[in-house]
Design a protein around this motif. Structure first.
Motif, mmCIF file in Angstrom:
data_model
loop_
_atom_site.group_PDB
_atom_site.id
_atom_site.type_symbol
_atom_site.label_atom_id
_atom_site.label_comp_id
_atom_site.label_asym_id
_atom_site.label_seq_id
_atom_site.Cartn_x
_atom_site.Cartn_y
_atom_site.Cartn_z
ATOM 1 N N ALA A 122 0.832 -1.198 0.000
ATOM 2 C CA ALA A 122 0.000 0.000 0.000
ATOM 3 C C ALA A 122 0.873 1.258 0.000
ATOM 4 O O ALA A 122 2.024 1.242 0.437
ATOM 5 C CB ALA A 122 -0.938 -0.004 1.201
ATOM 6 N N ARG A 123 0.313 2.352 -0.497
ATOM 7 C CA ARG A 123 1.020 3.635 -0.582
ATOM 8 C C ARG A 123 0.121 4.746 -0.056
ATOM 9 O O ARG A 123 -1.098 4.633 -0.031
ATOM 10 C CB ARG A 123 1.400 3.967 -2.035
ATOM 11 N N ILE A 124 0.752 5.848 0.330
ATOM 12 C CA ILE A 124 0.043 7.084 0.660
ATOM 13 C C ILE A 124 0.592 8.176 -0.248
ATOM 14 O O ILE A 124 1.808 8.370 -0.335
ATOM 15 C CB ILE A 124 0.241 7.485 2.135
ATOM 16 N N TYR A 125 -0.307 8.868 -0.946
ATOM 17 C CA TYR A 125 0.074 9.986 -1.807
ATOM 18 C C TYR A 125 -0.618 11.239 -1.287
ATOM 19 O O TYR A 125 -1.819 11.220 -0.990
ATOM 20 C CB TYR A 125 -0.345 9.735 -3.253
ATOM 21 N N CYS A 126 0.131 12.319 -1.177
ATOM 22 C CA CYS A 126 -0.404 13.521 -0.558
ATOM 23 C C CYS A 126 0.150 14.765 -1.253
ATOM 24 O O CYS A 126 1.346 14.825 -1.560
ATOM 25 C CB CYS A 126 -0.058 13.534 0.933
ATOM 26 N N ARG A 127 -0.724 15.757 -1.496
ATOM 27 C CA ARG A 127 -0.299 16.980 -2.161
ATOM 28 C C ARG A 127 0.431 17.934 -1.212
ATOM 29 O O ARG A 127 1.374 18.624 -1.622
ATOM 30 C CB ARG A 127 -1.546 17.672 -2.753
ATOM 31 N N ARG A 128 -0.010 17.966 0.052
ATOM 32 C CA ARG A 128 0.641 18.832 1.047
ATOM 33 C C ARG A 128 0.767 18.028 2.336
ATOM 34 O O ARG A 128 -0.221 17.749 3.005
ATOM 35 C CB ARG A 128 -0.162 20.115 1.271
ATOM 36 N N PHE A 129 1.987 17.691 2.720
ATOM 37 C CA PHE A 129 2.275 16.688 3.743
ATOM 38 C C PHE A 129 2.609 17.343 5.079
ATOM 39 O O PHE A 129 3.717 17.831 5.286
ATOM 40 C CB PHE A 129 3.441 15.828 3.248
ATOM 41 N N GLU A 130 1.633 17.375 6.002
ATOM 42 C CA GLU A 130 1.833 17.958 7.333
ATOM 43 C C GLU A 130 1.133 17.083 8.374
ATOM 44 O O GLU A 130 0.324 17.574 9.170
ATOM 45 C CB GLU A 130 1.270 19.385 7.365
#
Length: 252
Positions: free
Chosen positions: A204-212
């Protein structure tokens, strides 16, 4: 031979399940230092560890397991057992009323070193032995469609995509939690918690545009905010699992 079949209406049935458990690796023997370090870790993500079942890994030391179990319970978690114990640790675990279990890798290694069965046994006996140890086939659970969330995920909310991927078209606020058995895609900011591969999918993966984030996890391996490098914060990233460690990579 005893009849092991399950009759209709039986109130107790043993069933096998593949579950993901958090492993607490302890390299200390001093109970006070262990308790202080556990408390410090929990303070970084309050509530995340509440009633969490944990396995103990003791690679270099054998602390007082009775005292350690008490420390874990005091911290709000539930000690289940000890992973890959040495003979000394196995004995201590039994005295502390903890289970012992081997990881898949260790179990395979032990099986490879066991002597081969005698080849002069009758063919019928060998076939019977193979049948007895043949795993029971289970149907794969159906893959559910991707869950799409188009509104912001507010503090206190929890969104779970069971059996599939999760797509968040907006942002995840601090104090919110999003989970998926598959991948998680967040097209806005992640300021809460994101847990992909919730049932153990290590791909599995996590994709994020703004990582906070407050916390990110894949298949039970996690990082809290304090452990995340400054260079990836507030950037577009992907998160994957690499040999039991989370790898966070910039996405340009």
């Amino acid at each position: 031979m005893a009849d092991t079949t399950t009759a209709a209406g039986t109130g107790v049935v043993f069933k096998g399940r593949m579950m993901t458990l958090t492993v607490l690796e302890v390299r200390e023997t001093d109970s006070t230092r262990i308790e202080d370090q556990i408390d410090a870790q929990i303070a970084r993500a309050p509530g995340f560890f509440e009633r969490m079942p944990v396995l103990l890994s003791l690679p270099n030391s054998v602390p007082d397991l009775v005292a350690l179990s008490g420390i874990i319970r005091k911290a709000g978690m539930v000690p289940v057992g000890v992973l890959d114990p040495s003979p000394e640790v196995r004995e201590a675990a039994e005295a502390a009323d903890l289970a012992t279990m081997d990881s898949p890798a260790r179990g395979a290694a032990k099986a490879a070193t066991e002597p081969a069965a005698a080849s002069d046994a009758p063919a019928e006996q060998q076939a019977s032995s193979q049948d007895a140890h043949e795993p029971v086939s289970r149907d794969e659970p159906p893959r559910t469609p991707t869950r799409l969330v188009t509104k912001p995920v507010r503090s206190g909310q929890q969104i779970y995509a069971r059996g599939g991927d999760l797509v968040i078209a907006t942002s995840v606020s601090e104090g919110a939690e999003v989970l998926a058995d598959g991948h998680i895609h967040i097209y806005g900011a992640l300021r809460g918690r994101a847990l992909a591969g919730a049932t153990g999918d290590t791909e599995a993966r996590i994709y994020c545009r703004r990582f906070e984030p407050d916390l990110v996890a894949i298949a039970g391996c996690y990082k809290v905010a304090d452990a995340i490098e400054e260079g990836v914060r507030s950037r577009a990233v992907s998160v994957r699992l690499d040999n039991d460690n989370l790898s966070i990579e910039l996405q340009e």
